[in-house]
Structures are given as structure tokens and as C-alpha cells.
Design a protein around this motif. Structure first.
Motif, PDB file in Angstrom:
ATOM      1  N   HIS A 144       0.819  -1.222   0.000  1.00 17.55           N
ATOM      2  CA  HIS A 144       0.000   0.000   0.000  1.00 17.55           C
ATOM      3  C   HIS A 144       0.850   1.268   0.000  1.00 17.55           C
ATOM      4  O   HIS A 144       0.914   2.010   0.977  1.00 17.55           O
ATOM      5  CB  HIS A 144      -0.958  -0.007   1.197  1.00 17.55           C
ATOM      6  CG  HIS A 144      -2.045  -1.028   1.094  1.00 17.55           C
ATOM      7  ND1 HIS A 144      -3.180  -0.991   1.866  1.00 17.55           N
ATOM      8  CD2 HIS A 144      -2.165  -2.125   0.297  1.00 17.55           C
ATOM      9  CE1 HIS A 144      -3.957  -2.014   1.552  1.00 17.55           C
ATOM     10  NE2 HIS A 144      -3.353  -2.718   0.609  1.00 17.55           N
ATOM     11  N   PHE A 145       1.454   1.520  -1.162  1.00 19.95           N
ATOM     12  CA  PHE A 145       2.283   2.709  -1.346  1.00 19.95           C
ATOM     13  C   PHE A 145       1.596   3.795  -2.179  1.00 19.95           C
ATOM     14  O   PHE A 145       2.141   4.880  -2.327  1.00 19.95           O
ATOM     15  CB  PHE A 145       3.601   2.331  -2.033  1.00 19.95           C
ATOM     16  CG  PHE A 145       4.517   1.514  -1.174  1.00 19.95           C
ATOM     17  CD1 PHE A 145       5.443   2.127  -0.342  1.00 19.95           C
ATOM     18  CD2 PHE A 145       4.450   0.134  -1.189  1.00 19.95           C
ATOM     19  CE1 PHE A 145       6.295   1.384   0.454  1.00 19.95           C
ATOM     20  CE2 PHE A 145       5.291  -0.628  -0.390  1.00 19.95           C
ATOM     21  CZ  PHE A 145       6.222   0.001   0.436  1.00 19.95           C
ATOM     22  N   ASP A 163      -2.121   3.501   2.919  1.00 20.70           N
ATOM     23  CA  ASP A 163      -2.190   3.475   4.379  1.00 20.70           C
ATOM     24  C   ASP A 163      -1.196   2.502   5.003  1.00 20.70           C
ATOM     25  O   ASP A 163      -1.207   2.300   6.218  1.00 20.70           O
ATOM     26  CB  ASP A 163      -3.608   3.134   4.834  1.00 20.70           C
ATOM     27  CG  ASP A 163      -4.038   1.708   4.447  1.00 20.70           C
ATOM     28  OD1 ASP A 163      -3.285   1.012   3.734  1.00 20.70           O
ATOM     29  OD2 ASP A 163      -5.142   1.291   4.865  1.00 20.70           O
ATOM     30  N   GLY A 164      -0.322   1.901   4.145  1.00 18.08           N
ATOM     31  CA  GLY A 164       0.669   0.970   4.685  1.00 18.08           C
ATOM     32  C   GLY A 164       0.107  -0.366   5.114  1.00 18.08           C
ATOM     33  O   GLY A 164       0.807  -1.173   5.728  1.00 18.08           O
ATOM     34  N   PHE A 165      -1.156  -0.637   4.822  1.00 18.71           N
ATOM     35  CA  PHE A 165      -1.855  -1.904   5.073  1.00 18.71           C
ATOM     36  C   PHE A 165      -2.096  -2.158   6.562  1.00 18.71           C
ATOM     37  O   PHE A 165      -3.230  -2.312   6.993  1.00 18.71           O
ATOM     38  CB  PHE A 165      -1.105  -3.084   4.450  1.00 18.71           C
ATOM     39  CG  PHE A 165      -1.884  -4.382   4.509  1.00 18.71           C
ATOM     40  CD1 PHE A 165      -2.901  -4.612   3.600  1.00 18.71           C
ATOM     41  CD2 PHE A 165      -1.630  -5.340   5.465  1.00 18.71           C
ATOM     42  CE1 PHE A 165      -3.649  -5.788   3.654  1.00 18.71           C
ATOM     43  CE2 PHE A 165      -2.371  -6.518   5.528  1.00 18.71           C
ATOM     44  CZ  PHE A 165      -3.373  -6.735   4.613  1.00 18.71           C
ATOM     45  N   ASP A 166      -1.044  -2.214   7.351  1.00 15.39           N
ATOM     46  CA  ASP A 166      -1.192  -2.495   8.785  1.00 15.39           C
ATOM     47  C   ASP A 166      -1.453  -1.246   9.608  1.00 15.39           C
ATOM     48  O   ASP A 166      -1.523  -1.326  10.838  1.00 15.39           O
ATOM     49  CB  ASP A 166       0.064  -3.199   9.319  1.00 15.39           C
ATOM     50  CG  ASP A 166       0.211  -4.617   8.789  1.00 15.39           C
ATOM     51  OD1 ASP A 166      -0.823  -5.293   8.631  1.00 15.39           O
ATOM     52  OD2 ASP A 166       1.349  -5.039   8.519  1.00 15.39           O
ATOM     53  N   ASN A 176       0.050  12.983   9.727  1.00  7.15           N
ATOM     54  CA  ASN A 176       1.005  12.264   8.875  1.00  7.15           C
ATOM     55  C   ASN A 176       0.434  12.045   7.482  1.00  7.15           C
ATOM     56  O   ASN A 176      -0.667  12.496   7.162  1.00  7.15           O
ATOM     57  CB  ASN A 176       1.439  10.945   9.537  1.00  7.15           C
ATOM     58  CG  ASN A 176       0.297   9.937   9.664  1.00  7.15           C
ATOM     59  OD1 ASN A 176      -0.485   9.733   8.738  1.00  7.15           O
ATOM     60  ND2 ASN A 176       0.207   9.288  10.821  1.00  7.15           N
ATOM     61  N   HIS A 177       1.198  11.330   6.651  1.00  9.85           N
ATOM     62  CA  HIS A 177       0.843  11.174   5.237  1.00  9.85           C
ATOM     63  C   HIS A 177       0.196   9.836   4.911  1.00  9.85           C
ATOM     64  O   HIS A 177      -0.181   9.607   3.753  1.00  9.85           O
ATOM     65  CB  HIS A 177       2.099  11.331   4.370  1.00  9.85           C
ATOM     66  CG  HIS A 177       2.773  12.664   4.517  1.00  9.85           C
ATOM     67  ND1 HIS A 177       4.121  12.798   4.749  1.00  9.85           N
ATOM     68  CD2 HIS A 177       2.271  13.925   4.481  1.00  9.85           C
ATOM     69  CE1 HIS A 177       4.431  14.081   4.836  1.00  9.85           C
ATOM     70  NE2 HIS A 177       3.325  14.784   4.675  1.00  9.85           N
ATOM     71  N   LEU A 178       0.064   8.936   5.857  1.00 12.88           N
ATOM     72  CA  LEU A 178      -0.496   7.618   5.562  1.00 12.88           C
ATOM     73  C   LEU A 178      -1.974   7.744   5.197  1.00 12.88           C
ATOM     74  O   LEU A 178      -2.757   8.389   5.896  1.00 12.88           O
ATOM     75  CB  LEU A 178      -0.327   6.688   6.762  1.00 12.88           C
ATOM     76  CG  LEU A 178       1.117   6.281   7.097  1.00 12.88           C
ATOM     77  CD1 LEU A 178       1.168   5.533   8.412  1.00 12.88           C
ATOM     78  CD2 LEU A 178       1.706   5.432   5.964  1.00 12.88           C
TER      79      LEU A 178
END
Length: 367
Positions: A144-145, A163-166, A176-178
Motif C-alpha cells: 500500500h504505497f 495506508d501501509g496496510f497495517d 502524517n501522510h499515511l
């Protein structure tokens, strides 16, 4: 969903034109043996730049002939699972300075995120490569990039993130940027008119928030509209109209469920959060996206095309007043995951198939 209007025959791919008398389009393989191709962009002289997730940038002629294949020295490029080289876009003043921007996963497996680099296109590759943005915070894992790029009329750009998955709850954390879409100047600096610039507790780069994994974005200049789509988990893929400062709901509001079968949220919609204009359940795994403004296919004028990985197809979405009124599923005869779809300056559609033997395919009207 409307019934598919085209009568399609199952065809085997070869370097020749793929066609059938009953089809209204034909498919031509321009280039094959690509290693997980990810993105395509057209140059003013008719050439194309093509990225492979494994870290290779290729320049191809209009007929698919390879002019060069390089591995640009992107700072801290990470290659693992979904991580790697992603999108490439031409700077608005490309004609003057041959500038491009490139998105990629950067860092290590335990400390990474999405990066954006600027570079200058030369006859043999790239020069003056500089990292101009790195999404924060650094996180672990290789999923998830986001990574898609679109320029806006004021020459700023938007970069989609995941969202970086986890870390899905972080999509609602404005610090933040997620799970965000960020807006930057072409040099990586923050536009002063960003919706949260100067607001305490907010990352100044944020343009919109509440996203899962945005892998398609397109600015339609005639319609003055920014469209994006994002992956849901098991269902809940979304097509959105992006407006500065809006919250798009993830993971508070979703039609998807977790991969374990557990409910993510009891809400499919939520007050103060923006609803999608279209969605897919079960998931089609949307990838690249374009809006067709060409002349070869008059019936497709103004339609959105969404590449799909899991569905192994491209969805054609017909719009009226910025609303989807019908969907047609195309190119299922390829039986391949489609990573990207682009509308070429010649009026053709171009597809990238997602595999270790990927292909660049040109779609033109049938003879």
C-alpha cells in the motif's frame, strides 16, 4: 452494470494485430517481456516512457521499439512485494527543461514509505536525479504505497499514497501522510494554499485524507475535475471526485470487509465524510486510470477507463454531470491483470499487463 455491447472472441496474444470481424476494436502488442510494468507516459515526439516495478525505465518509440532501458539510481529504492518503481510524469515545462517526476517505494523493509524524485530526461536515460519528497512516518512492510501522480492546472502536482496496510487507522490522522493524497509544488515544496497549510496538528502537504491505497488519479481539464480510485479490502473499491480538504472515509466508512471476514466498520457512509461516486463489491483491484478525450472512439468520449488487476479487465464508466450512469467491462479476452490504461495523443488506448512477462498493448478501432 450495462450488458457488454461488444462481441468478443477469445484470442491468443502474439506480436501481431489481434482482431476479429465481430470486434469494434483491435489489440496490437507493441512490446512484450516486460517485468511487472507499472506506468506509461507519452513524450511530445511520439515516444513513450515506461516504468517496471522492478526498477527499470524504458524509452520506446511509437511502434514499441526500445530506444533505451536503464535502472535509474533512485535514492534508497526499495524492491519487495508491492514496493518498487511506480509512476512517472512530465513536468509542465518539459519542453524547456526535459524534467520528469518519478514515484517509488524508498527505504528498507522495516523503515519505508513513498518517495518522489525529480530528474532530467536525456537521450540515454536520466540525469540530475533528486529526491524531493518522502512520505512520513517511515513504517514496516511492503504494501500500500499508492504512487500515482497528476499535475493540476496551476502546475502543482498531487501524489497518491497508501495506508501501509497495517496502519489503516492512520488514514484519519491528519498529522502524517499515511492514507492521504498530498499536493506539492514541482520542486517538492508545499503550496501555501494547501487546505491545511499552517494548521496545527496537520501535515501541510495533505490535500485529502481518509484513503486506503490510491493507485489511480486523473485530472480532467475540460471538466475541471480531479478523479481518483482506491483499493478496498474484500470489496469497497471506490471512485472518488477529489476536492481539497475532504475526508473520504477510510476506515470509518467502507463497503469492504477485512480479509479475515471481520467487519471493518458498521458504517458505509458517515457524516462529514465524502461518499464515493461509484464502487465495486466484490473488489476488482483498480490500478491505473484515464479519461478518454480522443477521436478514434467517438462513443468513448469523456468516459473514464479503470484498469483492474483482480478482475483482469478494464471498466469503462460513462458519466453524466460527473456521475457514473453505466459501466461496461472490456478486454476480458486478454485474461490478464491490467496494471495501467492510458489515453494516447493519437486517440488510441494503451494497456499494460501486470506480470513477469507483461505487455504493452495498443487499442485501436477494428479495420
Amino acid at each position: 452494470m450495462v450488458k457488454q455491447a461488444l462481441l468478443l472472441a477469445a484470442l491468443s496474444l502474439s506480436p501481431a494485430v489481434l482482431s476479429d470481424k465481430v470486434q469494434s476494436y483491435q489489440l496490437t502488442v507493441l512490446h512484450s517481456q516486460l517485468h511487472y510494468p507499472w506506468a506509461l507516459v507519452f513524450l511530445p515526439d511520439g515516444d513513450m516512457l515506461l516504468t517496471e516495478r522492478s526498477g527499470t525505465l524504458k524509452r520506446l518509440s511509437g511502434d514499441g521499439t526500445e530506444r533505451f532501458s536503464i535502472r535509474p539510481q533512485l535514492p534508497q529504492l526499495l524492491q519487495a512485494s508491492q514496493a518498487g518503481l511506480q509512476d512517472i510524469a512530465l513536468m509542465p515545462d518539459f519542453a524547456q527543461n526535459a524534467g520528469v517526476v518519478i514515484s517509488y517505494a524508498c527505504g528498507t523493509l522495516t523503515a519505508n514509505n513513498t518517495c518522489l524524485a525529480s530528474a532530467v530526461l536525456t537521450d540515454n536515460g536520466l540525469s540530475d536525479i533528486k529526491r524531493i519528497f518522502q512520505a512520513q512516518p517511515l513504517k514496516s512492510g511492503a504494501a500500500h504505497f499508492g504512487g500515482r501522480i497528476a499535475f493540476l492546472p496551476d502546475n502543482s502536482l498531487v501524489l497518491t499514497l497508501g495506508d501501509g496496510f497495517d496502519y489503516r487507522e492512520q488514514a484519519q490522522n491528519p498529522a502524517n501522510h499515511l492514507g492521504k493524497i498530498v499536493r506539492l509544488n514541482a520542486d517538492g515544496s508545499v503550496p501555501q494554499d494547501n487546505p491545511f497549510a499552517g494548521k496545527p496538528g496537520y501535515a501541510a502537504e495533505i490535500f485529502s485524507l481518509g484513503h486506503r491505497n490510491v493507485q489511480g488519479i486523473f485530472y480532467d481539464a475540460p471538466g475541471q475535475t480531479l478523479y481518483s480510485h482506491e483499493h478496498g479490502p474484500r470489496g469497497g473499491d471506490e471512485l472518488n471526485i477529489i476536492t481539497a480538504g475532504n475526508n473520504y472515509g477510510w476506515p470509518v466508512a467502507t463497503y469492504g470487509i477485512d480479509y479475515t471476514g471481520a467487519r471493518i466498520s458498521p458504517f458505509t457512509t458517515f457524516t462529514t465524510m465524502q461518499d464515493a461516486i461509484w464502487g465495486w463489491t466484490p473488489s476488482i483491484a483498480p490500478a491505473g486510470m484515464t479519461l478518454y478525450r480522443g477521436e478514434l472512439f467517438p462513443d468513448w468520449q469523456g468516459n473514464i477507463f479503470v484498469a483492474a488487476l483482480a478482475a483482469k479487465s478494464v471498466s469503462r464508466l460513462q458519466l453524466e454531470n460527473r456521475k457514473v450512469v453505466s459501466e461496461q467491462v472490456l478486454f476480458t479476452e486478454l485474461k490478464q491483470r491490467i496494471r495501467d490504461v492510458r489515453s494516447g495523443p493519437d486517440g488510441a488506448l494503451y494497456l499494460l499487463t501486470d506480470s513477469d512477462n507483461g505487455q504493452l498493448i495498443k487499442v485501436t478501432p477494428a479495420n
